[in-house]
Scaffold this active site. Sequence first.
Site, PDB file in Angstrom:
ATOM      1  N   TYR A 144       0.862  -1.185   0.000  1.00  0.00           N
ATOM      2  CA  TYR A 144       0.000   0.000   0.000  1.00  0.00           C
ATOM      3  C   TYR A 144       0.895   1.230   0.000  1.00  0.00           C
ATOM      4  O   TYR A 144       1.847   1.307   0.781  1.00  0.00           O
ATOM      5  CB  TYR A 144      -0.897  -0.001   1.242  1.00  0.00           C
ATOM      6  CG  TYR A 144      -1.747   1.244   1.407  1.00  0.00           C
ATOM      7  CD1 TYR A 144      -1.491   2.156   2.443  1.00  0.00           C
ATOM      8  CD2 TYR A 144      -2.800   1.523   0.539  1.00  0.00           C
ATOM      9  CE1 TYR A 144      -2.256   3.296   2.598  1.00  0.00           C
ATOM     10  CE2 TYR A 144      -3.583   2.660   0.694  1.00  0.00           C
ATOM     11  CZ  TYR A 144      -3.302   3.557   1.731  1.00  0.00           C
ATOM     12  OH  TYR A 144      -4.061   4.688   1.878  1.00  0.00           O
ATOM     13  N   ASP A 239       9.437   2.791  -1.192  1.00  0.00           N
ATOM     14  CA  ASP A 239       8.464   3.452  -0.320  1.00  0.00           C
ATOM     15  C   ASP A 239       8.803   3.046   1.120  1.00  0.00           C
ATOM     16  O   ASP A 239       8.420   1.974   1.572  1.00  0.00           O
ATOM     17  CB  ASP A 239       7.040   3.025  -0.693  1.00  0.00           C
ATOM     18  CG  ASP A 239       6.021   3.598   0.272  1.00  0.00           C
ATOM     19  OD1 ASP A 239       4.812   3.430   0.022  1.00  0.00           O
ATOM     20  OD2 ASP A 239       6.421   4.214   1.284  1.00  0.00           O
ATOM     21  N   LYS A 267       5.424   9.376   8.157  1.00  0.00           N
ATOM     22  CA  LYS A 267       5.291   8.910   9.541  1.00  0.00           C
ATOM     23  C   LYS A 267       6.370   9.486  10.469  1.00  0.00           C
ATOM     24  O   LYS A 267       6.295  10.652  10.870  1.00  0.00           O
ATOM     25  CB  LYS A 267       5.250   7.383   9.563  1.00  0.00           C
ATOM     26  CG  LYS A 267       4.011   6.817   8.799  1.00  0.00           C
ATOM     27  CD  LYS A 267       3.969   5.314   8.798  1.00  0.00           C
ATOM     28  CE  LYS A 267       2.926   4.790   7.844  1.00  0.00           C
ATOM     29  NZ  LYS A 267       1.564   4.741   8.393  1.00  0.00           N
TER      30      LYS A 267
HETATM   31  P1  KE4 Z   1      -0.391   8.430   4.362  1.00  0.00           P
HETATM   32  O1  KE4 Z   1      -0.970   9.115   3.132  1.00  0.00           O
HETATM   33  O2  KE4 Z   1      -1.442   7.646   5.132  1.00  0.00           O
HETATM   34  O3  KE4 Z   1       0.392   9.404   5.259  1.00  0.00           O
HETATM   35  O4  KE4 Z   1       0.702   7.381   3.884  1.00  0.00           O
HETATM   36  C1  KE4 Z   1       0.341   6.407   2.953  1.00  0.00           C
HETATM   37  C2  KE4 Z   1       1.327   5.251   3.045  1.00  0.00           C
HETATM   38  C3  KE4 Z   1       2.319   5.146   2.102  1.00  0.00           C
HETATM   39  N1  KE4 Z   1       3.214   4.130   2.137  1.00  0.00           N
HETATM   40  C4  KE4 Z   1       3.164   3.190   3.111  1.00  0.00           C
HETATM   41  C5  KE4 Z   1       4.163   2.079   3.114  1.00  0.00           C
HETATM   42  C6  KE4 Z   1       2.171   3.258   4.115  1.00  0.00           C
HETATM   43  O5  KE4 Z   1       2.121   2.307   5.079  1.00  0.00           O
HETATM   44  C7  KE4 Z   1       1.232   4.307   4.097  1.00  0.00           C
HETATM   45  C8  KE4 Z   1       0.123   4.432   5.120  1.00  0.00           C
HETATM   46  N2  KE4 Z   1       0.074   3.417   6.118  1.00  0.00           N
HETATM   47  C9  KE4 Z   1      -1.213   3.176   6.714  1.00  0.00           C
HETATM   48  C10 KE4 Z   1      -1.092   1.986   7.661  1.00  0.00           C
HETATM   49  N3  KE4 Z   1      -1.008   0.774   6.989  1.00  0.00           N
HETATM   50  C11 KE4 Z   1      -1.735   4.401   7.414  1.00  0.00           C
HETATM   51  C12 KE4 Z   1      -2.929   4.160   8.275  1.00  0.00           C
HETATM   52  C13 KE4 Z   1      -4.199   4.615   7.627  1.00  0.00           C
HETATM   53  O6  KE4 Z   1      -4.356   4.413   6.398  1.00  0.00           O
HETATM   54  O7  KE4 Z   1      -5.017   5.184   8.372  1.00  0.00           O
END
Ligand code: KE4
Length: 428
Positions: A144, A239, A267
């Site tokens: 993701y 990523d 993060k």
């Molecule tokens: P954000 O747009 O949520 O800041 O980041 C997206 C993203 C990009 N790349 C990786 C590897 C990620 O894990 C994420 C977002 N992680 C999720 C948890 N699996 C955030 C939690 C959520 O979606 O509320």
Amino acid sequence: MNLKKSAQALAEAKKFMPGGVNSPVRSFSSVNSNPPFISHGLGSHIFDIDGNSYVDYVLSWGPLVLGHAHPRIVDALNRQIARGTSFGAPTLLETQLARLVNQIFPSMQVMRMVNSGTEATMSAIRVARGFTHREKIIKFVGCYHGHSDSLLVKAGSGAATFGEPSSPGVTQKTAQDTITLPYNDISAVENAFNQCGEQIAAIIIEPVAGNMGLVLPKENYLRGLREITKKFGALLIFDEVMCGFRVSLGGAQEKYKITPDLTCLGKIIGGGLPCAAYGGREDIMRNVSPDGKIYQAGTLSGNPIAMTAGIETLKILLEDNLTEKITAKTSKLVEGIKKAAQIANVTIQTPQAGSMFGIFFSDKEVTNYDESAAANHELFKKFFLSMLENGIYFAPSQFETLFMSAVHTDEDISRTISTAEKAFEGLK
Ligand code: KE4
């Protein structure tokens, strides 16, 4: 456990927001339950509005590697807030954070601050397409990268061709430029490049995958991706939004000694404030506006408040070589959970990568999405709810990863292990 006020709060929130939440996983729908509404956090704990407290291993999905309300971060933020929160103009803080990121991730010679991991990966894809003048990208099932259209694409019928939208609203035309392949299968990548390598702008991958549960790259898999992208003139995008600063301080690229062309961070880089970044080779990033023609922008990108939290977080991680210490805490917890499951005669897999760890109810190692999906999710749900009822806050989905912080204590860890013992016993 009394969750009365949270139940009332959820009903009210649902009136105004889908599922009553601002990000789907928070709804606890994956575990057929309702979420506690959190009032505050401190150190390794969060506290809900009904007065329950929890040892927190979600840590806002990774950012809070120093725990909640770290005094040095709170103090720095209070000082900065009093000086103004955003100017829409350059500040010294942005260069200070960029310099720290470059020190920790030397492959990020030039970078751009953005506000979320989604923005970082979306922008990195655009830069890769603009730099290579190619249109297709490769991603992997179970990875993701945020919710931009090109990355909400599942594998198409043809193994290495035409992706299918994984969400309504993503057009077929957009999806067909994304090839989605199984993780940890280098031959699938070779096939795709042999079929249409000259059209492929980049591979984007979670070098240590955390969105299908925690799945580690097989031996030489990442090196294989590096070699094949070099051979065909495609870019390799790591990523590291989740695994950066966790699998080692310098992320998967430091641990596995692979230099990507572009890296996405999020993060931890913001220490709990909205902040992310993408960057990499200077010859690529100098094509980003205003140096070059590839456009990307953001009102609050690099804002002083997020920069301040990020700077303090990275300074603290660097000062005390904390990453190794947090990894050691994680290993202690994982060993304890493994033993607890053995005592209860429950078969689990407990992958670990630095300060990230996972639990699969599976009798064999999980190396890709299909194997993760085949794990016993019913047992996971029961285990999760038992842990939650006893004050241990794990991620409410088998497809998520768990995180350790610098401030989890030995008492937190032993309490988590003994609670897991009871939870495993309750599964029989
Ligand atoms: P954000 O747009 O949520 O800041 O980041 C997206 C993203 C990009 N790349 C990786 C590897 C990620 O894990 C994420 C977002 N992680 C999720 C948890 N699996 C955030 C939690 C959520 O979606 O509320």
